[in-house]
Design a protein around this motif. Structure first.
Motif, PDB file in Angstrom:
ATOM      1  N   LEU A 192       0.821  -1.212   0.000  1.00 38.05           N
ATOM      2  CA  LEU A 192       0.000   0.000   0.000  1.00 38.05           C
ATOM      3  C   LEU A 192       0.856   1.264   0.000  1.00 38.05           C
ATOM      4  O   LEU A 192       0.528   2.246  -0.662  1.00 38.05           O
ATOM      5  CB  LEU A 192      -0.934   0.003   1.215  1.00 38.05           C
ATOM      6  N   VAL A 193       1.950   1.240   0.746  1.00 38.12           N
ATOM      7  CA  VAL A 193       2.833   2.407   0.795  1.00 38.12           C
ATOM      8  C   VAL A 193       3.561   2.583  -0.534  1.00 38.12           C
ATOM      9  O   VAL A 193       3.914   3.703  -0.918  1.00 38.12           O
ATOM     10  CB  VAL A 193       3.832   2.271   1.970  1.00 38.12           C
ATOM     11  N   ASP A 194       3.768   1.477  -1.253  1.00 38.53           N
ATOM     12  CA  ASP A 194       4.311   1.475  -2.611  1.00 38.53           C
ATOM     13  C   ASP A 194       5.772   1.943  -2.689  1.00 38.53           C
ATOM     14  O   ASP A 194       6.070   3.110  -2.963  1.00 38.53           O
ATOM     15  CB  ASP A 194       3.455   2.353  -3.525  1.00 38.53           C
ATOM     16  N   PRO A 195       6.716   1.025  -2.465  1.00 37.50           N
ATOM     17  CA  PRO A 195       8.140   1.373  -2.556  1.00 37.50           C
ATOM     18  C   PRO A 195       8.591   1.740  -3.968  1.00 37.50           C
ATOM     19  O   PRO A 195       9.692   2.275  -4.145  1.00 37.50           O
ATOM     20  CB  PRO A 195       8.839   0.085  -2.084  1.00 37.50           C
ATOM     21  N   SER A 196       7.773   1.459  -4.983  1.00 34.57           N
ATOM     22  CA  SER A 196       8.198   1.721  -6.355  1.00 34.57           C
ATOM     23  C   SER A 196       8.144   3.204  -6.729  1.00 34.57           C
ATOM     24  O   SER A 196       8.705   3.598  -7.754  1.00 34.57           O
ATOM     25  CB  SER A 196       7.319   0.926  -7.333  1.00 34.57           C
ATOM     26  N   LEU A 197       7.474   4.034  -5.943  1.00 36.68           N
ATOM     27  CA  LEU A 197       7.361   5.465  -6.258  1.00 36.68           C
ATOM     28  C   LEU A 197       8.710   6.152  -6.129  1.00 36.68           C
ATOM     29  O   LEU A 197       9.518   5.820  -5.258  1.00 36.68           O
ATOM     30  CB  LEU A 197       6.347   6.132  -5.327  1.00 36.68           C
ATOM     31  N   ASP A 198       8.945   7.114  -6.998  1.00 39.14           N
ATOM     32  CA  ASP A 198      10.193   7.881  -6.964  1.00 39.14           C
ATOM     33  C   ASP A 198      10.123   8.897  -5.825  1.00 39.14           C
ATOM     34  O   ASP A 198       9.337   9.837  -5.870  1.00 39.14           O
ATOM     35  CB  ASP A 198      10.397   8.597  -8.301  1.00 39.14           C
ATOM     36  N   ARG A 199      10.943   8.704  -4.810  1.00 34.49           N
ATOM     37  CA  ARG A 199      10.919   9.591  -3.642  1.00 34.49           C
ATOM     38  C   ARG A 199      12.155  10.489  -3.564  1.00 34.49           C
ATOM     39  O   ARG A 199      12.464  11.045  -2.510  1.00 34.49           O
ATOM     40  CB  ARG A 199      10.794   8.759  -2.365  1.00 34.49           C
ATOM     41  N   SER A 200      12.835  10.653  -4.654  1.00 29.45           N
ATOM     42  CA  SER A 200      14.004  11.534  -4.667  1.00 29.45           C
ATOM     43  C   SER A 200      13.566  12.974  -4.428  1.00 29.45           C
ATOM     44  O   SER A 200      12.672  13.483  -5.089  1.00 29.45           O
ATOM     45  CB  SER A 200      14.722  11.425  -6.014  1.00 29.45           C
ATOM     46  N   TYR A 201      14.192  13.628  -3.465  1.00 25.91           N
ATOM     47  CA  TYR A 201      13.861  15.021  -3.154  1.00 25.91           C
ATOM     48  C   TYR A 201      14.918  15.986  -3.686  1.00 25.91           C
ATOM     49  O   TYR A 201      14.823  17.201  -3.486  1.00 25.91           O
ATOM     50  CB  TYR A 201      13.710  15.212  -1.640  1.00 25.91           C
ATOM     51  N   LEU A 202      15.951  15.461  -4.346  1.00 24.11           N
ATOM     52  CA  LEU A 202      16.998  16.287  -4.952  1.00 24.11           C
ATOM     53  C   LEU A 202      16.833  16.240  -6.464  1.00 24.11           C
ATOM     54  O   LEU A 202      17.114  15.213  -7.081  1.00 24.11           O
ATOM     55  CB  LEU A 202      18.388  15.789  -4.559  1.00 24.11           C
ATOM     56  N   PRO A 203      16.350  17.326  -7.093  1.00 23.08           N
ATOM     57  CA  PRO A 203      16.193  17.326  -8.545  1.00 23.08           C
ATOM     58  C   PRO A 203      17.529  17.116  -9.244  1.00 23.08           C
ATOM     59  O   PRO A 203      18.592  17.412  -8.697  1.00 23.08           O
ATOM     60  CB  PRO A 203      15.634  18.731  -8.838  1.00 23.08           C
ATOM     61  N   GLU A 204      17.453  16.601 -10.450  1.00 27.82           N
ATOM     62  CA  GLU A 204      18.667  16.386 -11.231  1.00 27.82           C
ATOM     63  C   GLU A 204      19.376  17.717 -11.487  1.00 27.82           C
ATOM     64  O   GLU A 204      18.721  18.725 -11.794  1.00 27.82           O
ATOM     65  CB  GLU A 204      18.312  15.720 -12.569  1.00 27.82           C
ATOM     66  N   PRO A 205      20.702  17.774 -11.351  1.00 24.19           N
ATOM     67  CA  PRO A 205      21.427  19.032 -11.560  1.00 24.19           C
ATOM     68  C   PRO A 205      21.399  19.467 -13.027  1.00 24.19           C
ATOM     69  O   PRO A 205      21.260  18.645 -13.930  1.00 24.19           O
ATOM     70  CB  PRO A 205      22.847  18.701 -11.116  1.00 24.19           C
ATOM     71  N   HIS A 206      21.518  20.757 -13.246  1.00 22.47           N
ATOM     72  CA  HIS A 206      21.558  21.321 -14.584  1.00 22.47           C
ATOM     73  C   HIS A 206      22.922  21.978 -14.810  1.00 22.47           C
ATOM     74  O   HIS A 206      23.484  22.570 -13.887  1.00 22.47           O
ATOM     75  CB  HIS A 206      20.459  22.362 -14.766  1.00 22.47           C
ATOM     76  N   PRO A 207      23.452  21.902 -16.006  1.00 22.59           N
ATOM     77  CA  PRO A 207      24.785  22.475 -16.246  1.00 22.59           C
ATOM     78  C   PRO A 207      24.828  23.991 -16.227  1.00 22.59           C
ATOM     79  O   PRO A 207      25.862  24.585 -15.939  1.00 22.59           O
ATOM     80  CB  PRO A 207      25.138  21.939 -17.641  1.00 22.59           C
ATOM     81  N   ASP A 208      23.688  24.646 -16.519  1.00 19.36           N
ATOM     82  CA  ASP A 208      23.707  26.101 -16.675  1.00 19.36           C
ATOM     83  C   ASP A 208      22.821  26.853 -15.693  1.00 19.36           C
ATOM     84  O   ASP A 208      22.706  28.070 -15.759  1.00 19.36           O
ATOM     85  CB  ASP A 208      23.276  26.475 -18.106  1.00 19.36           C
ATOM     86  N   ARG A 209      22.191  26.158 -14.780  1.00 18.57           N
ATOM     87  CA  ARG A 209      21.311  26.836 -13.826  1.00 18.57           C
ATOM     88  C   ARG A 209      21.056  25.935 -12.622  1.00 18.57           C
ATOM     89  O   ARG A 209      21.279  24.720 -12.693  1.00 18.57           O
ATOM     90  CB  ARG A 209      19.980  27.198 -14.486  1.00 18.57           C
ATOM     91  N   PRO A 210      20.571  26.525 -11.522  1.00 15.82           N
ATOM     92  CA  PRO A 210      20.246  25.694 -10.360  1.00 15.82           C
ATOM     93  C   PRO A 210      18.936  24.928 -10.555  1.00 15.82           C
ATOM     94  O   PRO A 210      18.130  25.265 -11.415  1.00 15.82           O
ATOM     95  CB  PRO A 210      20.110  26.727  -9.222  1.00 15.82           C
ATOM     96  N   SER A 211      18.737  23.912  -9.739  1.00 18.46           N
ATOM     97  CA  SER A 211      17.444  23.242  -9.667  1.00 18.46           C
ATOM     98  C   SER A 211      16.500  24.119  -8.847  1.00 18.46           C
ATOM     99  O   SER A 211      16.916  24.724  -7.854  1.00 18.46           O
ATOM    100  CB  SER A 211      17.586  21.864  -9.017  1.00 18.46           C
ATOM    101  N   ILE A 212      15.240  24.184  -9.256  1.00 19.76           N
ATOM    102  CA  ILE A 212      14.265  25.060  -8.596  1.00 19.76           C
ATOM    103  C   ILE A 212      13.229  24.208  -7.884  1.00 19.76           C
ATOM    104  O   ILE A 212      12.586  23.345  -8.501  1.00 19.76           O
ATOM    105  CB  ILE A 212      13.568  25.986  -9.611  1.00 19.76           C
ATOM    106  N   ILE A 213      13.063  24.449  -6.585  1.00 20.97           N
ATOM    107  CA  ILE A 213      12.040  23.770  -5.783  1.00 20.97           C
ATOM    108  C   ILE A 213      11.058  24.825  -5.283  1.00 20.97           C
ATOM    109  O   ILE A 213      11.435  25.785  -4.619  1.00 20.97           O
ATOM    110  CB  ILE A 213      12.651  23.026  -4.589  1.00 20.97           C
ATOM    111  N   MET A 214       9.790  24.654  -5.604  1.00 24.69           N
ATOM    112  CA  MET A 214       8.727  25.544  -5.134  1.00 24.69           C
ATOM    113  C   MET A 214       7.965  24.810  -4.035  1.00 24.69           C
ATOM    114  O   MET A 214       7.560  23.657  -4.217  1.00 24.69           O
ATOM    115  CB  MET A 214       7.807  25.898  -6.293  1.00 24.69           C
ATOM    116  N   VAL A 215       7.784  25.463  -2.893  1.00 28.89           N
ATOM    117  CA  VAL A 215       7.140  24.828  -1.745  1.00 28.89           C
ATOM    118  C   VAL A 215       5.813  25.527  -1.473  1.00 28.89           C
ATOM    119  O   VAL A 215       5.762  26.748  -1.327  1.00 28.89           O
ATOM    120  CB  VAL A 215       8.045  24.880  -0.496  1.00 28.89           C
TER     121      VAL A 215
END
Length: 393
Positions: A174-197
């Motif tokens: 039910l909790v489903d371990p297959s879900l992607d739980r990564s909280y660090l977005p993939e890095p970009h070569p020319d800009r930061p990763s953007i997290i909106m909360v």
């Protein structure tokens, strides 16, 4: 005495007085020469005069000698004392212990019911009620009961260890371990990763962003915060205080009620200029003007994406609100495409089943959980650890 003699004496006296005065004046204005203590060479110049005849040059070299002169540098300002965030693995162990304690009655109740010699319809209804009280949600609770019914009927085992293993396996599904739980977005070569909360006021959103900054700093990431919640008094100050503790800068407006989208845009621009890894943007949970909250969040997203793509939208929910939080989650997800959940206050007053209910309704994974008020009481969500904590005790 004749008049001519008297006149001559007076004239002589006046001349003498004038001469004495002139001599005194000249003598007073002349500086005495400083005698040499050693033999003077022929090309030595008088004191106070340079080779070019500049008497001011003497002032620059007066008292100079061949001995080195010690120059005392001004004391450098003391560097601010920064907190050292707790490593992620250390948090997981501590938070798991706290979650185990808080859900003790849940696990004991289920295991006791499933370990009875005879499990009739009344017992299965009690098991279902126990799951619903844990905020598992109606549909997941029925699924779990049906799965356990079938397994108990087939295996016929009443061994507590085996019953616990079956319950663990079904809860984990039910909790489903297959879900992607990564909280660090993939890095970009020319800009930061953007997290909106995003999230409503009162769920601990700004505090959660501060704690997330500590998690990211512990992961050796360069972070910048954007205080786009410009409608709540002291929100920017609160966010900046969290950032200052771990050396993370905050972009904010000094004007109360400033345009949130403008602040968010400036934060992303600063993040690009400073070449940071991640920019996290705090947003309002309630507005004090006529603009709808969801309209404002949509505007922030559109304005930011003129500069850079938003990689992650995290919705902060209070676990103690239970099923009421599901409606909040649904509304936010329709406006800003929520990609992950941060579940706060998952402590002794919360019901762990809300994790399953939220994920089932939104199709979005829980990525971070908070179990306390401490600065490091936030950790990445791990399905196996979560289910084990629910069943331990």
């Amino acid at each position: 005495m004749s008049d001519s003699l008297i006149l001559t004496i007076i004239i002589v006296a006046v001349v003498a007085v004038v001469a004495i005065g002139v001599i005194a004046f000249v003598t007073k204005g002349r500086k005495p020469k400083t005698p040499y203590t050693s033999e003077r060479d022929a090309d030595d110049l008088p004191t106070g005069q340079s080779a070019e005849g500049d008497t001011d040059a003497a002032a620059d070299t007066a008292g100079a000698s061949d001995a080195p002169v010690a120059v005392q540098e001004p004391a450098a300002p003391a560097a601010p004392q920064l907190d050292v965030p707790e490593p992620v693995q250390g948090r997981l162990a501590r938070l798991r212990a706290r979650l185990t304690k808080s859900n003790n009655m849940f696990s004991k109740g289920l295991l006791a019911l499933l370990s009875q010699d005879s499990i009739d319809e009344d017992v299965w209804e009690e098991i279902e009620e126990n799951l619903l009280m844990a905020d598992l949600g109606t549909e997941p609770a029925l699924e779990l009961v049906d799965a356990l019914r079938e397994r108990v009927k087939i295996e016929g085992s009443k061994d507590p260890a085996r019953v616990k293993a079956m319950l663990r396996e079904e809860l984990l599904k039910l909790v489903d371990p297959s879900l992607d739980r990564s909280y660090l977005p993939e890095p970009h070569p020319d800009r930061p990763s953007i997290i909106m909360v995003v999230g409503v006021n009162g769920v601990g959103k700004t505090t959660t962003i501060g704690k997330m900054a500590r998690v990211l700093v512990a992961e050796d990431k360069d972070v910048l915060l954007g205080a786009a919640d410009t409608f709540r008094a002291a929100a920017a100050e609160q966010l900046a205080t969290w950032g200052d503790r771990v050396g993370v800068p905050t972009v904010r407006s000094e004007i109360d009620g400033a345009d949130p989208a403008s602040v968010a845009f400036e934060a992303v621009s600063a993040g690009i200029d400073q070449e940071v890894d991640i920019v996290m943007i705090d947003t309002a949970g309630r507005l004090q003007n006529k603009v709808g909250l969801m309209d404002e969040l949509g505007k922030i997203k559109r304005v930011v994406e003129k500069k850079a793509t938003i990689d992650e939208v995290l919705l902060v929910l209070d676990a103690t609100t239970g099923q009421n939080g599901l409606q909040q989650a649904k509304v936010f997800s329709e406006v800003v495409n929520v990609s992950g959940i941060v579940l706060t206050k998952l402590d002794g007053t919360a019901k762990g089943g809300i994790v399953v209910a939220i994920q089932r309704q939104l199709g979005v994974p829980v990525k971070l959980v908070g179990l306390g008020e401490g600065p490091d009481d936030l950790a990445p969500f791990n399905p196996e650890d979560f289910v084990d904590a629910l069943l331990e005790g």
